[in-house]
Design an enzyme around this catalytic site. Structure first.
Site, mmCIF file in Angstrom:
data_model
loop_
_atom_site.group_PDB
_atom_site.id
_atom_site.type_symbol
_atom_site.label_atom_id
_atom_site.label_comp_id
_atom_site.label_asym_id
_atom_site.label_seq_id
_atom_site.Cartn_x
_atom_site.Cartn_y
_atom_site.Cartn_z
ATOM 1 N N LYS A 490 54.128 23.026 46.823
ATOM 2 C CA LYS A 490 52.947 23.548 46.318
ATOM 3 C C LYS A 490 51.755 23.007 47.429
ATOM 4 C CE LYS A 490 49.540 23.410 42.392
ATOM 5 N NZ LYS A 490 49.398 22.778 41.120
ATOM 6 N N ASP A 492 48.407 22.364 48.505
ATOM 7 C CA ASP A 492 46.960 22.322 47.845
ATOM 8 C C ASP A 492 45.902 22.113 48.905
ATOM 9 O OD1 ASP A 492 45.033 22.393 45.837
ATOM 10 O OD2 ASP A 492 45.794 20.939 44.776
ATOM 11 N N ASN A 494 41.648 20.881 48.679
ATOM 12 C CA ASN A 494 40.577 20.801 47.549
ATOM 13 C C ASN A 494 39.269 20.503 48.082
ATOM 14 O OD1 ASN A 494 42.066 21.066 44.993
ATOM 15 N ND2 ASN A 494 43.447 19.425 45.800
ATOM 16 N N ASP A 562 42.767 27.303 38.632
ATOM 17 C CA ASP A 562 43.008 26.198 37.721
ATOM 18 C C ASP A 562 42.775 26.747 36.228
ATOM 19 O OD1 ASP A 562 43.953 24.419 39.676
ATOM 20 O OD2 ASP A 562 42.154 23.507 39.839
HETATM 21 C C1 DGJ Z 1 44.155 21.325 42.139
HETATM 22 C C2 DGJ Z 1 45.232 22.187 41.650
HETATM 23 O O1 DGJ Z 1 44.661 23.450 41.775
HETATM 24 C C3 DGJ Z 1 45.890 21.678 40.761
HETATM 25 O O2 DGJ Z 1 46.906 22.552 40.157
HETATM 26 C C4 DGJ Z 1 46.486 20.292 40.871
HETATM 27 O O3 DGJ Z 1 47.418 20.581 41.916
HETATM 28 C C5 DGJ Z 1 45.546 19.333 41.584
HETATM 29 N N1 DGJ Z 1 44.802 19.967 42.721
HETATM 30 C C6 DGJ Z 1 46.088 18.143 42.075
HETATM 31 O O4 DGJ Z 1 45.280 17.220 42.504
#
Ligand code: DGJ
Length: 756
Positions: A490, A492, A494, A562
């Site tokens: 996965k 990510d 952010n 999310d």
């Molecule tokens: C954001 C992701 O969308 C979540 O599913 C999760 O992986 C968190 N980050 C983890 O920090």
């Protein structure tokens, strides 16, 4: 899907270019002056047939006449590659500051070439040219043909090669442009778009996908206004605010009827798509890298390649357009090794344990997963050196010795010994200041010197425009993936970019950073996914903050949002499905009260909304799993039994209203039909309602999976299927397939039909 033996690109002696498959044509011509004049994008017109309409040159009280030619105003002429400064006052496809400081250019036809298949774009994601893709095979098939057309501006000595690919089996035109500096001095690109499409004068509406964190992909629809309407991103990701996709529709078009022109970019960074309507009602759709805050210095002999823009036409409304996108994404964009491959059910540690993961916690979850019939355990955030919360450690991609004393690999080995697959979370592009990586390389982050940097979730973006950063990340990821123990990643991301600058570039190239970042990112994901082709990659950016066709070229699926509350997800999936097939969507059954919005819903509702995705699983702690064990086992059984259909079935939106939603999926072989019906707020004594199914075999009969009723395909499509309702008195028996919805809010019913 079969390769056609027919030619797809036809060029007449007087330079009319007709790109046609059985359903659509894209036609333009070279004017006597050398301008590329657009004629048609829409239903198929045979290349041998006369064109009843085209650009007109008649007297109009326009004052601007191109190069003094009587009645020839570019402002009034549909074009393929419009420029600024020579009688077209609309949005140009290219805006260059020439070496002598002005920005006037006229690109005229120079030459063309037609090639079989499709040249890939250098350093950027692009759609494949044939259905076999990386599986190998005959590259000389007629799955697609590409027209390469070169234009030149004699004064500035710039050349542009426009690429148009047409497909035999997909109603898609793929476009991009290469700008080449053939002169002896540097020029500055301020705007270099991927496509410009002038539509015929008509009444139009537009639809695009807007949103934010946890409410991505909301459809917004409006009349095309006079002036310019723009969706864009300046954030360094394609963003959840506007997906790089927009459709222009003939007024009143709906899911089943009306002309729809869809445009989507295969790009994951700053983009802009605009729709401009001028005083003559001409409508221009322009798409490419966002010109705002963009500048590229092009030295002599250098070239600049734009991202790919994809254009779809359908005369069968929004659903017609979505079917084209879905087939194209599956067949021509997503990594071919996962095309049609069912995805494993999974248990993800995130909403089960957040940062409190450890060797023991993971093995405990793995045992539980196994007992529920789940196929993969995913270790999300929190496993690497010092990562106890979100304030530290991004960048230090080494197992946390406290939580995983023998390394995550050892935990993975034991999970796999239980017969499960193992997945691992990374957020490669980010760094916390509280990390060894930052202490070692404080200049490796995107930053502007002498300015206090904005933070997002306490983190900063690494500078992927620098090859040493890309190489470091490649080495760290490769060291984990080379263990052979990781089946799924996965990926990510952010936060978005602020204070954009790079210590690796001189002052005059700082505005190149966002695009150079994307080139670095694409090279990283290209290298790592090519080295580890059997690893299933999932693209995530706090959910859908970078969910686009560019990332899908490397990663087969994405964490769409999310938002795991099923009611919150209804509009997200409905909107995302305009462009993205179910094969690209991941979902899970999360906890209640929901962690994003606090809503309480049943396991059934969560299961049945999450059903319409390819990667399906759970993110629940042991207590929650135990509390609903039987229902969850049934959910996993359902997900496993339908896994194949989710990656290659045919999805349709049937109904989307304030209080109810209905979707349908037909398996590839046409034998199974899944109808999901969702009723949001309860109300007694509602009118009886039906939904008309689509795409069934009208001569076939369909039997309810649980029940005895049999319905004709024709009846299901013309009369429709009765939708379940709330029986306020609850006195009828439950043998009828409609059943009754349970009393209360947030109810659903999954109806499965089998062709007899
Ligand atoms: C954001 C992701 O969308 C979540 O599913 C999760 O992986 C968190 N980050 C983890 O920090």
């Amino acid at each position: 899907m079969s390769a056609s033996n027919k030619s797809l690109v036809f060029v007449s002696e007087d330079l009319v270019f007709n790109l046609s498959n059985e359903n659509v044509s894209y036609i333009f011509r070279v004017s006597p002056e050398g301008i590329l004049e657009h004629i048609h994008f829409g239903g198929a017109i045979a290349p041998t047939h006369g064109l009843a309409a085209g650009p007109r040159r008649e007297f109009r009280c326009t004052v601007l006449e191109f190069q003094g030619i009587k009645n020839y105003s570019l402002d009034d002429t549909p074009q393929e590659y419009p420029l600024f400064g020579t009688s077209d006052t609309r949005q140009p496809a290219l805006h260059v500051v020439n070496s002598d400081g002005n920005s006037t250019n006229t690109f005229l036809y120079k030459s063309h070439e037609v090639v079989l298949d499709k040249p890939l774009l250098n350093g950027l994601p692009s759609a494949r040219g044939n259905t076999l893709g990386n599986k190998g095979g005959d590259q000389k098939s007629n799955d697609s043909e590409t027209l390469l057309l070169t234009l030149v501006d004699q004064t500035s000595e710039l050349e542009v090669t426009l690429r148009y690919t047409i497909y035999a089996d997909h109603d898609v035109i793929a476009r991009s442009a290469t700008i080449r500096n053939c002169g002896s001095k540097e020029v500055l690109l301020h705007n270099a778009l991927s496509s410009s499409l002038d539509l015929p004068q008509s009444e139009y509406e537009l639809v695009h996908l807007r949103g934010s964190w946890s409410r991505e992909f909301e459809q917004e629809r409006m009349d095309v206004p006079h002036g310019r309407f723009v969706i864009d991103s300046t954030r360094g990701t394609s963003s959840n605010a506007h997906n790089p996709f927009l459709a222009v529709l003939s007024r009143g078009a709906d899911e089943r009827k009306g002309d729809v022109y869809g445009t989507a970019l295969m790009y994951s960074g700053n983009f802009a798509i605009s729709v401009e309507k001028n005083e003559f009602e001409s409508v221009r759709v322009s798409a490419g890298i966002n010109p705002f805050n963009f500048q590229w210095r092009l030295q002599p002999e250098e070239e600049f390649v734009t991202p790919e823009s994809l254009q779809v036409f359908s005369s069968e409304g929004l659903s017609g357009m979505s079917h084209v996108w879905h087939g194209f994404v599956n067949g021509m964009i997503s990594p071919p090794q996962f095309d049609g491959v069912p995805r494993p059910t999974y248990l993800n540690s995130w909403e089960a344990a957040y940062f409190d993961v450890s060797h023991d916690v993971v093995l405990g979850l793995a045992d539980k997963a196994k007992s529920l019939g789940v196929e993969m355990l995913v270790l999300d955030d929190g496993w690497f050196a010092g990562r106890d919360d979100d304030t530290s450690s991004l960048g230090d991609w080494f197992s946390d010795p406290k939580k995983f004393p023998n390394g995550v690999e050892e935990t993975a080995r034991l999970v796999k010994q239980k017969g499960l697959k193992f997945g691992l979370w990374f957020e490669p592009e980010m760094v916390n200041k509280e990390s060894q990586l930052y202490r070692d390389h404080p200049d490796w982050l995107i930053h502007v010197p002498n300015r206090t940097l904005s933070t997002g979730r306490y983190q900063h973006t690494l500078d992927l425009s620098r090859t040493e950063v890309v190489d470091y990340l490649y080495a760290r990821l490769d060291s984990f993936l080379s263990s052979g123990l990781i089946d799924y990643v996965k990926w990510d991301m952010n936060r978005v970019m602020t204070e954009v600058g790079s210590a690796g570039l001189p002052a005059e190239r700082q505005l190149e950073v966002p695009h150079r970042y994307m080139l670095g990112l694409y090279s990283l994901v290209e290298r790592i996914t090519t080295k580890h082709p059997s690893v299933l990659f999932e693209n995530c950016a706090s959910g859908g903050n970078r969910f686009d066709l560019g990332m899908l070229r490397y990663m087969s699926q994405g964490w769409v949002s999310d938002m795991c509350d099923p009611i919150g997800r209804l509009s997200i999936i409905n909107g995302a499905s305009l462009l993205f097939p179910l094969s690209t969507l991941a979902s899970y059954i999360g906890p209640v009260p929901n962690h994003q919005n606090g809503r309480q819903t049943s396991v059934k509702m969560r299961t049945e909304v999450g059903f319409f995705a390819s990667a399906r699983g759970l993110s629940l702690n042991e207590e929650d799993l135990n509390a609903s064990e039987d229902e969850i086992k049934d959910a996993i059984k359902l997900y496993k039994a339908s896994a194949q259909d989710m990656v290659d079935g045919d999805f349709s939106r049937i109904k989307y209203q304030d209080n109810e939603v209905c979707w349908q999926l037909i398996s590839k072989d046409g034998r199974r039909v899944y109808v999901g019906y969702y009723h949001i707020l309860s109300a007694p004594n509602l009118p009886y309602r039906r939904a008309k199914l689509v795409g069934l075999d009208s001569s076939a009969q369909y039997k309810l999976e649980h029940g005895n009723q049999v319905f004709g395909g024709d009846a299901l499509m013309t009369l429709g299927i009765d939708l379940p309702y709330v029986d306020a008195m609850q006195h009828q028996d439950d043998t009828d397939y409609t059943n009754h919805l349970e009393k209360g809010d947030f109810t659903s019913r999954l109806i499965v039909l089998e062709r007899t």
